[in-house]
Design a protein around this motif. Structure first.
Motif, mmCIF file in Angstrom:
data_model
loop_
_atom_site.group_PDB
_atom_site.id
_atom_site.type_symbol
_atom_site.label_atom_id
_atom_site.label_comp_id
_atom_site.label_asym_id
_atom_site.label_seq_id
_atom_site.Cartn_x
_atom_site.Cartn_y
_atom_site.Cartn_z
ATOM 1 N N GLN A 1 22.824 -10.477 86.202
ATOM 2 C CA GLN A 1 21.751 -9.892 86.736
ATOM 3 C C GLN A 1 20.897 -9.754 85.273
ATOM 4 O O GLN A 1 19.479 -9.948 85.578
ATOM 5 C CB GLN A 1 21.810 -8.548 87.107
ATOM 6 N N ILE A 2 21.167 -9.387 84.399
ATOM 7 C CA ILE A 2 20.511 -9.418 83.002
ATOM 8 C C ILE A 2 20.105 -10.661 82.607
ATOM 9 O O ILE A 2 18.778 -10.705 82.351
ATOM 10 C CB ILE A 2 21.481 -8.654 82.032
ATOM 11 N N ALA A 3 20.712 -11.545 82.610
ATOM 12 C CA ALA A 3 20.448 -12.791 82.185
ATOM 13 C C ALA A 3 19.336 -13.431 83.085
ATOM 14 O O ALA A 3 18.197 -13.895 82.705
ATOM 15 C CB ALA A 3 21.334 -14.152 82.191
ATOM 16 N N SER A 4 19.138 -13.279 84.481
ATOM 17 C CA SER A 4 18.310 -13.769 85.522
ATOM 18 C C SER A 4 17.087 -12.759 85.107
ATOM 19 O O SER A 4 16.103 -13.517 85.221
ATOM 20 C CB SER A 4 18.816 -13.583 86.840
ATOM 21 N N ALA A 5 17.070 -11.561 85.005
ATOM 22 C CA ALA A 5 15.792 -10.671 84.561
ATOM 23 C C ALA A 5 15.325 -11.168 83.279
ATOM 24 O O ALA A 5 13.987 -11.162 83.202
ATOM 25 C CB ALA A 5 16.197 -9.429 84.522
ATOM 26 N N ALA A 6 16.058 -11.781 82.516
ATOM 27 C CA ALA A 6 15.448 -12.020 81.108
ATOM 28 C C ALA A 6 14.853 -13.532 81.162
ATOM 29 O O ALA A 6 14.290 -14.233 80.151
ATOM 30 C CB ALA A 6 16.377 -11.743 79.948
ATOM 31 N N GLY A 7 15.255 -14.382 82.197
ATOM 32 C CA GLY A 7 15.144 -15.835 82.342
ATOM 33 C C GLY A 7 15.782 -16.660 81.283
ATOM 34 O O GLY A 7 15.175 -17.529 80.788
#
Length: 190
Positions: free
Chosen positions: A36-42
């Motif tokens: 989720q963090i990686a996705s939100a950070a792109g």
């Protein structure tokens, strides 16, 4: 340093950290995944792990251990171990760039409210204690005395920072650190 002066790596790291803090605030540390963090950070999860070795490092990265250890080792060897640690932490604190107080408070608050981080926090604190104890022992202090002085100081700082982070007050970070060290050396009663 302005954002334009940051390297691509530093901008990516900041973006990951900002996304993580936002998700931790919204969903809690334990319920937020690195995906989720990686996705939100792109970024990809692999990129996240290139910048932060584990999820807990998003909150617990601490580049100050060598600075603190060196400042403790620089204190006069004829002073008691606890006095040297307190003076060393004071000197180290004065020498580091002023942290972004609200970010420190936010990170500490999230960490304090996350049961899943208890072991990681203790491990992180232990690394700092060991660095301080090694600095003292390297100047001739009995290793057990060095460990006790380091542990007492870190316990006081962690208690003060945790109470500050979850409390409603507007006490400046410098004042909280100063109070913790003053309590240890008895200066708060003077």
């Amino acid at each position: 340093m302005g954002d334009t002066q940051l390297t691509k790596r530093e901008r990516t790291r900041q973006r990951i950290l900002a996304a993580a803090l936002e998700l931790f605030d919204r969903h809690g540390y334990d319920r937020t995944t690195t995906a989720q963090i990686a996705s939100a950070a792109g970024v990809s999860e692999m990129t996240l792990f290139r910048h932060f070795a584990s999820k807990d490092r998003l909150l617990l990265d601490d580049p100050y251990d060598p600075v603190i250890a060196a400042a403790v080792a620089d204190q006069p060897a004829d002073r008691p171990a606890l006095d040297r640690v307190i003076a060393g932490v004071r000197a180290a604190w004065r020498s580091v760039p002023e942290p972004a107080e609200q970010e420190v408070r936010r990170r500490m608050r999230i960490a304090a409210q996350s049961p899943g981080l208890a072991a990681a926090i203790r491990g992180n604190t232990r690394v700092t204690e060991e660095a301080i104890a090694a600095a003292l022992a390297g100047t001739g202090v009995d290793p057990l005395t060095a460990r006790i002085a380091a542990a007492a100081t870190l316990a006081a700082l962690m208690e003060a920072l945790t109470a500050w982070a979850i409390g409603p007050g507007e006490t400046p970070l410098d004042d909280v650190i100063r109070l913790a060290l003053d309590v240890l050396d008895g200066a708060e009663s003077r």
